[in-house]
Motif scaffolding. Structure first.
Motif, PDB file in Angstrom:
ATOM      1  N   THR A  29       0.843  -1.198   0.000  1.00  0.00           N
ATOM      2  CA  THR A  29       0.000   0.000   0.000  1.00  0.00           C
ATOM      3  C   THR A  29       0.877   1.246   0.000  1.00  0.00           C
ATOM      4  N   TRP A  30       0.356   2.324  -0.542  1.00  0.00           N
ATOM      5  CA  TRP A  30       1.097   3.588  -0.582  1.00  0.00           C
ATOM      6  C   TRP A  30       1.090   4.298   0.759  1.00  0.00           C
ATOM      7  N   CYS A  31       0.047   4.106   1.528  1.00  0.00           N
ATOM      8  CA  CYS A  31      -0.071   4.843   2.787  1.00  0.00           C
ATOM      9  C   CYS A  31      -0.703   3.941   3.843  1.00  0.00           C
ATOM     10  N   MET A  32      -0.014   3.806   4.959  1.00  0.00           N
ATOM     11  CA  MET A  32      -0.516   2.948   6.026  1.00  0.00           C
ATOM     12  C   MET A  32      -0.206   3.604   7.367  1.00  0.00           C
ATOM     13  N   GLU A  33      -1.120   3.461   8.300  1.00  0.00           N
ATOM     14  CA  GLU A  33      -0.899   3.978   9.648  1.00  0.00           C
ATOM     15  C   GLU A  33      -1.071   2.836  10.638  1.00  0.00           C
ATOM     16  N   VAL A  34      -0.084   2.668  11.502  1.00  0.00           N
ATOM     17  CA  VAL A  34      -0.143   1.669  12.569  1.00  0.00           C
ATOM     18  C   VAL A  34      -0.233   2.432  13.887  1.00  0.00           C
ATOM     19  N   ARG A  35      -1.313   2.222  14.608  1.00  0.00           N
ATOM     20  CA  ARG A  35      -1.469   2.838  15.929  1.00  0.00           C
ATOM     21  C   ARG A  35      -1.210   1.764  16.977  1.00  0.00           C
ATOM     22  N   TYR A  36      -0.530   2.165  18.036  1.00  0.00           N
ATOM     23  CA  TYR A  36      -0.245   1.184  19.077  1.00  0.00           C
ATOM     24  C   TYR A  36      -0.326   1.801  20.463  1.00  0.00           C
ATOM     25  N   GLU A  37      -0.622   0.939  21.416  1.00  0.00           N
ATOM     26  CA  GLU A  37      -0.607   1.286  22.832  1.00  0.00           C
ATOM     27  C   GLU A  37      -0.017   0.083  23.557  1.00  0.00           C
ATOM     28  N   LEU A  38       1.132   0.287  24.173  1.00  0.00           N
ATOM     29  CA  LEU A  38       1.861  -0.797  24.827  1.00  0.00           C
ATOM     30  C   LEU A  38       2.064  -0.485  26.298  1.00  0.00           C
ATOM     31  N   GLU A  39       2.216  -1.525  27.081  1.00  0.00           N
ATOM     32  CA  GLU A  39       2.530  -1.358  28.496  1.00  0.00           C
ATOM     33  C   GLU A  39       3.964  -1.813  28.728  1.00  0.00           C
ATOM     34  N   THR A  40       4.765  -0.959  29.355  1.00  0.00           N
ATOM     35  CA  THR A  40       6.156  -1.300  29.643  1.00  0.00           C
ATOM     36  C   THR A  40       6.219  -2.257  30.830  1.00  0.00           C
ATOM     37  N   SER A  41       7.394  -2.820  31.056  1.00  0.00           N
ATOM     38  CA  SER A  41       7.564  -3.727  32.198  1.00  0.00           C
ATOM     39  C   SER A  41       7.370  -2.992  33.521  1.00  0.00           C
ATOM     40  N   ALA A  42       7.505  -1.655  33.505  1.00  0.00           N
ATOM     41  CA  ALA A  42       7.287  -0.846  34.707  1.00  0.00           C
ATOM     42  C   ALA A  42       5.814  -0.471  34.884  1.00  0.00           C
ATOM     43  N   GLY A  43       4.974  -0.866  33.911  1.00  0.00           N
ATOM     44  CA  GLY A  43       3.550  -0.575  34.011  1.00  0.00           C
ATOM     45  C   GLY A  43       3.123   0.727  33.358  1.00  0.00           C
ATOM     46  N   ASP A  44       4.065   1.439  32.746  1.00  0.00           N
ATOM     47  CA  ASP A  44       3.734   2.686  32.053  1.00  0.00           C
ATOM     48  C   ASP A  44       3.144   2.385  30.677  1.00  0.00           C
ATOM     49  N   THR A  45       2.331   3.303  30.175  1.00  0.00           N
ATOM     50  CA  THR A  45       1.737   3.155  28.851  1.00  0.00           C
ATOM     51  C   THR A  45       2.507   3.996  27.845  1.00  0.00           C
ATOM     52  N   VAL A  46       2.818   3.387  26.712  1.00  0.00           N
ATOM     53  CA  VAL A  46       3.475   4.073  25.601  1.00  0.00           C
ATOM     54  C   VAL A  46       2.552   3.929  24.399  1.00  0.00           C
ATOM     55  N   SER A  47       2.168   5.056  23.792  1.00  0.00           N
ATOM     56  CA  SER A  47       1.302   4.981  22.619  1.00  0.00           C
ATOM     57  C   SER A  47       1.762   5.993  21.575  1.00  0.00           C
ATOM     58  N   SER A  48       1.547   5.642  20.328  1.00  0.00           N
ATOM     59  CA  SER A  48       1.905   6.521  19.221  1.00  0.00           C
ATOM     60  C   SER A  48       1.353   5.919  17.943  1.00  0.00           C
ATOM     61  N   ARG A  49       1.848   6.403  16.823  1.00  0.00           N
ATOM     62  CA  ARG A  49       1.466   5.835  15.534  1.00  0.00           C
ATOM     63  C   ARG A  49       2.649   5.912  14.585  1.00  0.00           C
TER      64      ARG A  49
END
Length: 59
Positions: A29-49
């Motif tokens: 595809t020419w254009c794709m967006e992947v959005r994610y939300e992850l939890e670190t081993s310390a319990g913090d949330t990391v999200s972006s795209r």
């Protein structure tokens, strides 16, 4: 055409930093967006795209 794809599997690789995604219906595809939300081993949330292009896929 916007199309949502289901991630069938997400696997953290041995380096502890790389996540391998299994997406059965993915295609080039020419254009794709992947959005994610992850939890670190310390319990913090990391999200972006990530915005990217897929030129070809390995078989």
């Amino acid at each position: 055409d916007e199309k949502k794809l289901k991630v069938e599997k997400a696997k953290l690789l041995a380096d502890g930093q790389t996540v391998e995604l299994t997406v059965p219906d993915i295609k080039p595809t020419w254009c794709m967006e992947v959005r994610y939300e992850l939890e670190t081993s310390a319990g913090d949330t990391v999200s972006s795209r990530i915005n990217n292009t897929i030129h070809n896929l390995a078989e």
